[in-house]
Design an enzyme around this catalytic site. Structure first.
Site, PDB file in Angstrom:
ATOM      1  N   ARG A 173      62.934  37.255  19.940  1.00 29.21           N
ATOM      2  CA  ARG A 173      61.548  37.457  19.514  1.00 29.21           C
ATOM      3  C   ARG A 173      61.271  38.954  19.560  1.00 29.21           C
ATOM      4  NH1 ARG A 173      61.662  33.190  17.533  1.00 29.21           N
ATOM      5  NH2 ARG A 173      60.360  31.352  17.903  1.00 29.21           N
ATOM      6  N   GLU A 196      55.144  40.900  13.877  1.00 28.54           N
ATOM      7  CA  GLU A 196      55.501  40.250  12.608  1.00 28.54           C
ATOM      8  C   GLU A 196      54.270  39.841  11.842  1.00 28.54           C
ATOM      9  OE1 GLU A 196      58.634  37.111  12.541  1.00 28.54           O
ATOM     10  OE2 GLU A 196      59.556  38.426  14.027  1.00 28.54           O
ATOM     11  N   HIS A 237      63.273  37.628   9.758  1.00 27.44           N
ATOM     12  CA  HIS A 237      63.281  36.418  10.594  1.00 27.44           C
ATOM     13  C   HIS A 237      63.974  35.238   9.879  1.00 27.44           C
ATOM     14  CE1 HIS A 237      60.915  34.446  14.142  1.00 27.44           C
ATOM     15  NE2 HIS A 237      62.063  33.827  13.940  1.00 27.44           N
TER      16      HIS A 237
END
Ligand SMILES: NC(=O)C1=CN([C@@H]2O[C@H](COP(=O)(O)OP(=O)(O)OC[C@H]3O[C@@H](n4cnc5c(N)ncnc54)[C@H](O)[C@@H]3O)[C@@H](O)[C@H]2O)C=CC1
Ligand SMILES: O=C(O)C(=O)CO
Length: 381
Positions: free
Chosen positions: A268, A297, A315
């Site tokens: 993450r 993000e 991602h």
């Protein structure tokens, strides 16, 4: 009044109403829900990240369960709305669930599902791909070719790092970290720092190498993260995101790493302090990163996009067809199992029986992270 939100409906007369906040790959997940008397509503709104208000509108007055995405903020407001609508089941279509306030779900008696296992190798493969891409400067070289700049072979052109015989460090050696380590043992690593790994794989491979007159691969469990940072040539991050891993990689840890090291993050974004990383990349042009995830993000911190020593992808670590269809299936079965009153599958690391397309899935919810807190029964299958 809530704003109208675009949806697509399957099996309109189904008894149970299940909402998916996004269209998901494959059709098996839809069919499994329909076969069990669910009306399936899929949000088709052209908006990548749905807001809490959008999802409240989707939940409406009666909703038995929701399949949601890691981009959504599943906290008190949404669990209260789901509970008011009579829903007791939510599943993320992701293994990571740092976007979910599990305490709020517990308070409202909502089961929270995730999708472990089916994305392990796919994610590890992307981490391995980023490792190679960063080491061998593949993206920079590709851009150079497309820009028409190649005018002949040169001794210094895009010289990168040889990985064979290097030391690989894995931080967060769970399912994905261990799979990445297994991939990197074959060929690259002379030395592996891991927290937990099936050492027999390494021992057996070591015997094979010795039989071929080569140096065996060795491994050790590092005494501290500092040791990994200091000694590894390539480090891949695979921990969960929680308060213990927030900015685990920061200015100090970057300074501890070798100047020509490679850092990979497929966990993450907030595990890395991205502002500190940009500064470190500027100061150390031979240091390289491969990033699948970002702190804010979908945005990158200022300066990151300009860094030639960074490989960045949006991602996509779990983005293989088989995996994404499997994630959709697991998420749907998490919700369905709860609606049907099935027990929870006993081992979220062994979810393969749910992917057999030629047999009905086990009568269980594959992975419910708060099963214990809610006192849900465990399957004996
Ligand atoms: N980029 C992507 O598309 C994907 C990202 N992920 C991320 O990867 C994470 C890991 O997934 P799995 O391997 O399936 O989970 P896992 O639960 O098997 O592994 C997580 C590991 O993190 C370790 N860990 C926890 N706190 C730590 C700390 N403070 N320092 C170091 N290690 C720590 C745990 O001991 C465990 O070994 C997910 O939570 C998710 O956030 C997962 C799939 C795809
Ligand atoms: O599953 C996850 O946690 C992801 O990040 C997407 O696969």
């Amino acid at each position: 009044m809530a704003k109208p939100i675009a949806i697509e409906v399957y099996n309109p007369n189904g008894k149970y109403r299940v909402v998916s906040t996004k269209s998901m790959p494959g059709t098996r997940w839809i069919n499994l829900l329909i076969e069990q008397d669910c009306r399936v509503e899929i949000c088709t709104q052209k908006k990548t990240i749905l807001s809490v208000e959008d999802i409240i509108a989707l939940i409406g007055d009666k909703c038995d369960g929701v399949i949601g995405q890691l981009t959504e903020d599943w906290g008190e407001t949404l669990f209260a709305a789901l509970s008011r609508a009579g829903g007791k089941a939510f599943s993320n279509m992701a293994v990571g669930y740092n976007n979910v306030d599990v305490n709020a779900a517990n308070k409202h008696g909502v089961a929270v599902g995730n999708t472990p296992g089916v994305l392990t190798e796919t994610t590890a493969e992307l981490a391995a791909s980023l490792s190679l891409a960063a080491a061998r400067r593949i993206v920079e070289s590709d851009q150079f070719m497309r820009a028409g700049l190649y005018d002949g072979w040169l001794p210094h052109l895009f010289v990168g790092n040889l990985l064979k015989g290097q030391t690989v460090g894995v931080i967060g050696a769970g399912r994905i970290g261990s799979a990445y380590a297994r991939m990197m043992i074959i060929y690259f690593s002379q030395f592996l720092f891991v927290v937990i790994i099936a050492c027999f794989v390494i021992a057996a491979y070591g015997e094979f190498l010795k039989a071929n007159g080569e140096q065996p691969v060795t491994w050790k469990r590092a005494a501290s993260m500092d040791e990994v940072l200091r000694e590894a040539d390539l480090i891949s991050l695979h921990p969960i995101l929680d308060k213990t891993t927030y900015h685990l990689i920061n200015k100090e840890s970057l300074a501890t790493m070798k100047k020509e090291a490679i850092l990979i993050n497929c966990s993450r974004g907030p595990v890395v302090d991205e502002v500190a990383l940009v500064e470190h990349l500027k100061q150390n042009p031979m240091f390289r990163v491969g990033l699948d995830v970002f702190e804010d993000e979908p945005y990158m911190k200022p300066g990151l996009a300009d860094m030639k020593n960074a490989v960045v992808v949006p991602h996509i670590a779990s983005a293989s067809k088989w995996t994404r269809e499997g994630m959709a299936t697991l998420a749907a079965l998490n919700v369905l199992g709860n609606i049907k009153g099935y027990p929870v599958w006993g081992d979220p690391n062994r979810v393969e029986p749910f992917f057999n397309e030629n047999a009905p899935p086990p009568a269980a919810s594959p992975s419910i992270v708060n099963a214990k807190a809610l006192g849900l029964p465990v399957s004996k299958l």
